[in-house]
Design an enzyme around this catalytic site. Structure first.
Site, PDB file in Angstrom:
ATOM      1  N   CYS A  52      18.928 -62.422  18.588  1.00 29.33           N
ATOM      2  CA  CYS A  52      19.201 -62.678  20.247  1.00 29.33           C
ATOM      3  C   CYS A  52      17.992 -63.522  20.095  1.00 29.33           C
ATOM      4  CB  CYS A  52      18.999 -61.404  20.343  1.00 29.33           C
ATOM      5  SG  CYS A  52      17.047 -60.466  19.920  1.00 29.33           S
ATOM      6  N   LYS A  92      18.379 -46.824  17.545  1.00 29.54           N
ATOM      7  CA  LYS A  92      17.204 -48.077  18.926  1.00 29.54           C
ATOM      8  C   LYS A  92      18.233 -48.070  19.803  1.00 29.54           C
ATOM      9  CE  LYS A  92      16.641 -53.295  20.218  1.00 29.54           C
ATOM     10  NZ  LYS A  92      16.768 -54.048  18.932  1.00 29.54           N
ATOM     11  N   ARG A 144      12.243 -59.076  26.441  1.00 29.01           N
ATOM     12  CA  ARG A 144      12.983 -59.721  26.845  1.00 29.01           C
ATOM     13  C   ARG A 144      12.280 -61.140  27.221  1.00 29.01           C
ATOM     14  NH1 ARG A 144      17.896 -55.727  28.597  1.00 29.01           N
ATOM     15  NH2 ARG A 144      18.098 -55.263  25.927  1.00 29.01           N
ATOM     16  N   ARG A 151      24.461 -55.129  25.786  1.00 24.56           N
ATOM     17  CA  ARG A 151      23.998 -53.820  24.221  1.00 24.56           C
ATOM     18  C   ARG A 151      24.752 -53.261  24.678  1.00 24.56           C
ATOM     19  NH1 ARG A 151      18.346 -57.643  23.876  1.00 24.56           N
ATOM     20  NH2 ARG A 151      20.007 -60.329  23.382  1.00 24.56           N
ATOM     21  N   GLU A 174      22.452 -41.508  12.890  1.00 23.57           N
ATOM     22  CA  GLU A 174      22.441 -43.430  12.657  1.00 23.57           C
ATOM     23  C   GLU A 174      20.857 -42.847  11.248  1.00 23.57           C
ATOM     24  OE1 GLU A 174      23.494 -45.707  13.522  1.00 23.57           O
ATOM     25  OE2 GLU A 174      24.964 -46.066  15.062  1.00 23.57           O
ATOM     26  N   LYS A 186      13.562 -45.991  19.066  1.00 21.99           N
ATOM     27  CA  LYS A 186      12.285 -46.659  19.531  1.00 21.99           C
ATOM     28  C   LYS A 186      13.873 -47.207  20.712  1.00 21.99           C
ATOM     29  CE  LYS A 186      12.161 -51.960  19.958  1.00 21.99           C
ATOM     30  NZ  LYS A 186      13.336 -53.457  19.987  1.00 21.99           N
ATOM     31  N   SER A 218       7.662 -52.732  24.792  1.00 20.28           N
ATOM     32  CA  SER A 218       7.086 -53.748  26.113  1.00 20.28           C
ATOM     33  C   SER A 218       6.807 -52.750  27.230  1.00 20.28           C
ATOM     34  CB  SER A 218       7.636 -54.463  26.079  1.00 20.28           C
ATOM     35  OG  SER A 218       9.307 -54.562  26.549  1.00 20.28           O
ATOM     36  N   TYR A 228       1.616 -52.360  20.966  1.00 22.23           N
ATOM     37  CA  TYR A 228       1.371 -53.718  21.674  1.00 22.23           C
ATOM     38  C   TYR A 228      -0.212 -53.634  22.097  1.00 22.23           C
ATOM     39  CZ  TYR A 228       5.818 -55.243  21.788  1.00 22.23           C
ATOM     40  OH  TYR A 228       7.035 -55.949  21.307  1.00 22.23           O
TER      41      TYR A 228
END
Length: 324
Positions: A122, A195, A205, A217, A233, A248, A274, A313
């Site tokens: 992406c 995800k 983004r 998406r 998954e 996530k 984020s 982060y």
């Protein structure tokens, strides 16, 4: 006056007693620190929506990685912004792109630091989707060929672990087969297994310049309403050769994290994304929350829910706080 015979408060009576009976411990060795590398040199530019997180040229990424390593953080996760974009994101496997340059520089200087590389399209595609687009749709199988090229370029640069985040069906299998076929049998795969299509990705983004130019998406990232699908998954990625599986985002999906942990024996990663980071930073800046306490409580919740490692982060500041 009633006097209870059973008194759980006895085990909360002092800091020493609380430490003795504490069930979950959080420390710097639990963290993976994400960094964003960009073209150029001597660049360290703060990302507006993520205070304290920067766009870094490869040389500055090394300095940030050294700081993480010195704090006891065992791993970094490398994202990149390319010098050029095209329909298939060919800069993603360009050996001179920022991610590959940063990996080589960091592994040469800090060989013991684990370098995880994000494998996705992406950031590199002109349309912002995570793969090859055909007739307005992401073509799953055509994208697999691109992902193999990206993973191989990262392995050649020195990545210890590649982390496919695209959510294409079969990507773990084709990457594992490709890595093994060319001798990279020791390069691990951390699969973004569960995800979700999430509003919590907004600041990322901006940081990665990766917003899709059309649509969304939801045809490849998971529906937030589904839990059983996440387990499927995860099981598929394990069958295809994943070494680590991931949930996530983390905070709004602690129930998924717990179910995955109870279901599998592989290491489980949680991504403290984020949006989760930005909300805490904004609230703290306004004096609405005590930042240190809320960050450590949030990260502890992820570990308590079953995460063996947390991509966050907050890693640098949390590691400093935990040393005090």
């Amino acid at each position: 006056m009633f006097s209870p015979f059973l008194r759980p408060r006895r085990l909360r009576a002092s800091a020493g007693i609380r430490a003795l009976v504490r069930e979950t411990e959080l420390n710097a060795a639990d963290f993976i620190y994400p960094i964003f590398v960009v073209p150029g040199t001597n660049i360290k530019k703060e990302i507006p929506s993520m205070p304290g997180i920067y766009h870094l040229s490869a040389d500055m990424a090394l300095e940030e990685s050294r700081e993480a390593y010195d704090l006891g953080i065992p791993a970094i996760l490398v994202f990149g912004l390319p010098e050029y974009k095209d329909a298939d994101g060919s800069s993603a496997w360009d050996d001179s792109s920022p991610v590959q340059r940063a990996i080589r520089l960091i592994k040469e200087a800090l060989p013991e630091l684990v370098v995880v590389s994000d494998v996705c399209m992406c950031e590199y595609t002109s349309h912002g989707h995570c793969g090859h687009v055909e007739n307005g749709k992401v073509d799953n199988d055509a994208t697999l060929d691109l992902l193999r090229k990206v993973a191989l370029s990262h392995a050649k640069a020195g990545a210890d672990i590649v982390a496919p985040s695209d959510m294409m069906d079969g990507r773990v299998q084709v990457i594992r087969q490709m890595l093994d076929s060319v001798g990279f049998i020791d390069v691990g795969i951390m699969a973004y297994s569960a995800k979700y299509a999430s509003a919590y990705y907004g600041p990322f983004r901006e940081a990665a310049d990766s917003a899709p130019q059309f649509g969304d998406r939801r045809t490849y990232q998971m529906d937030a309403a589904n839990a059983r699908e996440a387990l499927r998954e995860v099981e598929l990625d394990i069958a295809e050769g994943a070494d680590i599986v991931m949930v996530k985002p983390a905070l709004a999906y602690l129930d998924i994290l717990r179910q995955v942990r109870d279901r599998v024996t592989l290491p489980v990663a949680a991504y403290n994304v984020s949006g989760e980071y930005a909300m805490v930073k904004a609230a703290a800046a306004n004096g609405w929350v005590e930042e240190r306490q809320i960050v450590l409580e949030t990260l502890l919740s992820m570990k308590r829910a079953g995460a063996d490692m947390i991509i966050t982060y907050h890693a640098l500041e949390a590691s400093r706080w935990l040393q005090r």
